[in-house]
Design a protein around this motif. Structure first.
Motif, mmCIF file in Angstrom:
data_model
loop_
_atom_site.group_PDB
_atom_site.id
_atom_site.type_symbol
_atom_site.label_atom_id
_atom_site.label_comp_id
_atom_site.label_asym_id
_atom_site.label_seq_id
_atom_site.Cartn_x
_atom_site.Cartn_y
_atom_site.Cartn_z
ATOM 1 N N THR A 228 0.874 -1.156 0.000
ATOM 2 C CA THR A 228 0.000 0.000 0.000
ATOM 3 C C THR A 228 0.918 1.215 0.000
ATOM 4 N N SER A 229 0.377 2.392 0.155
ATOM 5 C CA SER A 229 1.213 3.593 0.268
ATOM 6 C C SER A 229 1.426 3.901 1.743
ATOM 7 N N SER A 230 2.535 4.560 2.064
ATOM 8 C CA SER A 230 2.779 4.944 3.456
ATOM 9 C C SER A 230 1.732 5.949 3.904
ATOM 10 N N ASP A 231 1.212 6.730 2.969
ATOM 11 C CA ASP A 231 0.154 7.687 3.292
ATOM 12 C C ASP A 231 -1.094 6.959 3.784
ATOM 13 N N GLU A 234 -0.393 5.366 7.246
ATOM 14 C CA GLU A 234 -0.328 6.328 8.340
ATOM 15 C C GLU A 234 -1.678 6.978 8.631
ATOM 16 N N ASN A 235 -2.422 7.296 7.573
ATOM 17 C CA ASN A 235 -3.648 8.080 7.745
ATOM 18 C C ASN A 235 -4.935 7.268 7.670
ATOM 19 N N ASN A 236 -4.824 6.012 7.228
ATOM 20 C CA ASN A 236 -5.992 5.135 7.169
ATOM 21 C C ASN A 236 -5.629 3.764 7.740
ATOM 22 N N GLY A 237 -4.972 3.799 8.889
ATOM 23 C CA GLY A 237 -4.453 2.574 9.483
ATOM 24 C C GLY A 237 -5.517 1.526 9.760
ATOM 25 N N ASP A 238 -6.700 1.958 10.218
ATOM 26 C CA ASP A 238 -7.771 0.997 10.507
ATOM 27 C C ASP A 238 -8.214 0.278 9.239
#
Length: 329
Positions: A228-231, A234-238
């Motif tokens: 996936t992307s690190s973005d 980090e921002n959609n971890g769930d």
């Protein structure tokens, strides 16, 4: 008059309450998550998860799950970079190449190991690796996982491709088309991901030159990784955790139900390529493949260094932030 005014105020309060209710429901608006994968055996977890609706179960009713297939890692990575897909399965080669180039990609799990086989065309005269010098080989893409595995093996034997001053000629093409290229004698050797190596053995009488156990990184390198992307991480971890939970369930299902997983993979490949592979072909390919969601970060680094040694990468890779194992632990 006072009674009339009271009705107006009460009506206004009810209207405001109704508006508040509508705003609350808008926060539950359905979103779409798209999973990418290839029509290769080492991507079987995606086919199993799709057939069993595992992503739908884990992501919940407010998420619309879609699937998109790709012919190669380059187009997959472009789709990830432009947010056309939110995650999926790809070879470690394209993931590494794009990470080093500055693309936002992160490995969060594996899909399988093994499954790369080097086979030669019947009538080519190639029976062992010594016979490959000066011949034409095919891989899905330049610098892809299977290409790096093959060229690393050959470089260790003292034979390299024309790209870096050697004698081997290199062409690219989709694995599903390898059989026709063998039949018209346009290539001599294929670095083939399963099940296409087994197809060539059965349908084109191809000869196994380098088995999975001997090709570089053959049984330890993840043949496919979940990215996936690190973005997103980090921002959609769930959301990413739910995607990985579905992927882990699919891998476990394959381990526990290999016979049914074989049938699902046959149907999944047929849906994408139009080719219905014989069960014996898939079963043979299955013996060369190990399904796992665990990632060996050290092997990823070794593979990246091998890509640099073969000049697929301009700089020696720095893997800081590339592998994120928090979603599988």
């Amino acid at each position: 008059m006072k009674k009339y005014l009271g009705f107006i105020i009460l009506g206004s309060m009810l209207l405001l309450a109704a508006c508040g209710s509508n705003n609350s429901s808008s926060s539950d608006k359905e979103q779409t998550v798209t999973i990418g994968y290839f029509p290769n055996l080492n991507h079987a977890p995606a086919m199993v998860a799709k057939q069993k609706e595992m992503y739908e179960d884990h992501l919940g009713e407010n998420v619309n799950v879609e699937y998109r297939t790709f012919p190669d890692g380059s187009t997959f990575m472009k789709a990830l970079a432009t947010d056309e897909i939110q995650g999926g399965i790809v070879g470690p080669g394209p993931a590494i190449n794009n990470f080093i180039s500055g693309v936002d990609v992160q490995i969060i799990g594996a899909s399988s190991t093994g499954g790369t086989v080097i086979v030669s065309r019947e009538g080519s005269g190639i029976k062992s690796w010594e016979d490959i010098e000066g011949k034409t080989f095919i891989s899905p893409r330049v610098g892809c996982t299977h290409d790096v595995q093959f060229e690393t093996f050959m470089k260790d034997k003292g034979i390299t491709s024309e790209r870096i001053g050697g004698s081997m000629k290199h062409v690219t093409g989709e694995p599903a088309n390898y059989q026709s290229m063998f039949e018209n004698e346009s290539v001599d050797v294929a670095t083939a991901p399963e099940p296409w190596a087994s197809v060539l053995e059965k349908e084109a009488n191809a000869n196994v030159v380098v088995p999975t156990s001997e090709v570089a990184f053959g049984e330890t390198l993840p043949a496919a990784v979940f990215v996936t992307s690190s973005d997103m991480a980090e921002n959609n971890g769930d959301l990413i955790q739910k995607m990985m939970d579905a992927h882990k369930e699919a891998v476990s299902y394959i381990q526990d139900n290999p016979d049914e997983a074989v049938d699902i993979t046959i149907e999944g490949i047929k849906d994408i390529t139009g080719q219905e592979l014989e069960k014996s072909v898939i079963e043979n390919a299955w013996t060369r493949t190990n399904f796992t969601y665990k990632v060996d970060e050290n092997v990823i680094k070794e593979f990246g260094n091998a890509s640099y040694d073969l000049q697929f990468l301009k700089e020696k890779p720095d893997f800081e932030g590339f592998v994120n194992q928090s979603f599988i632990n």
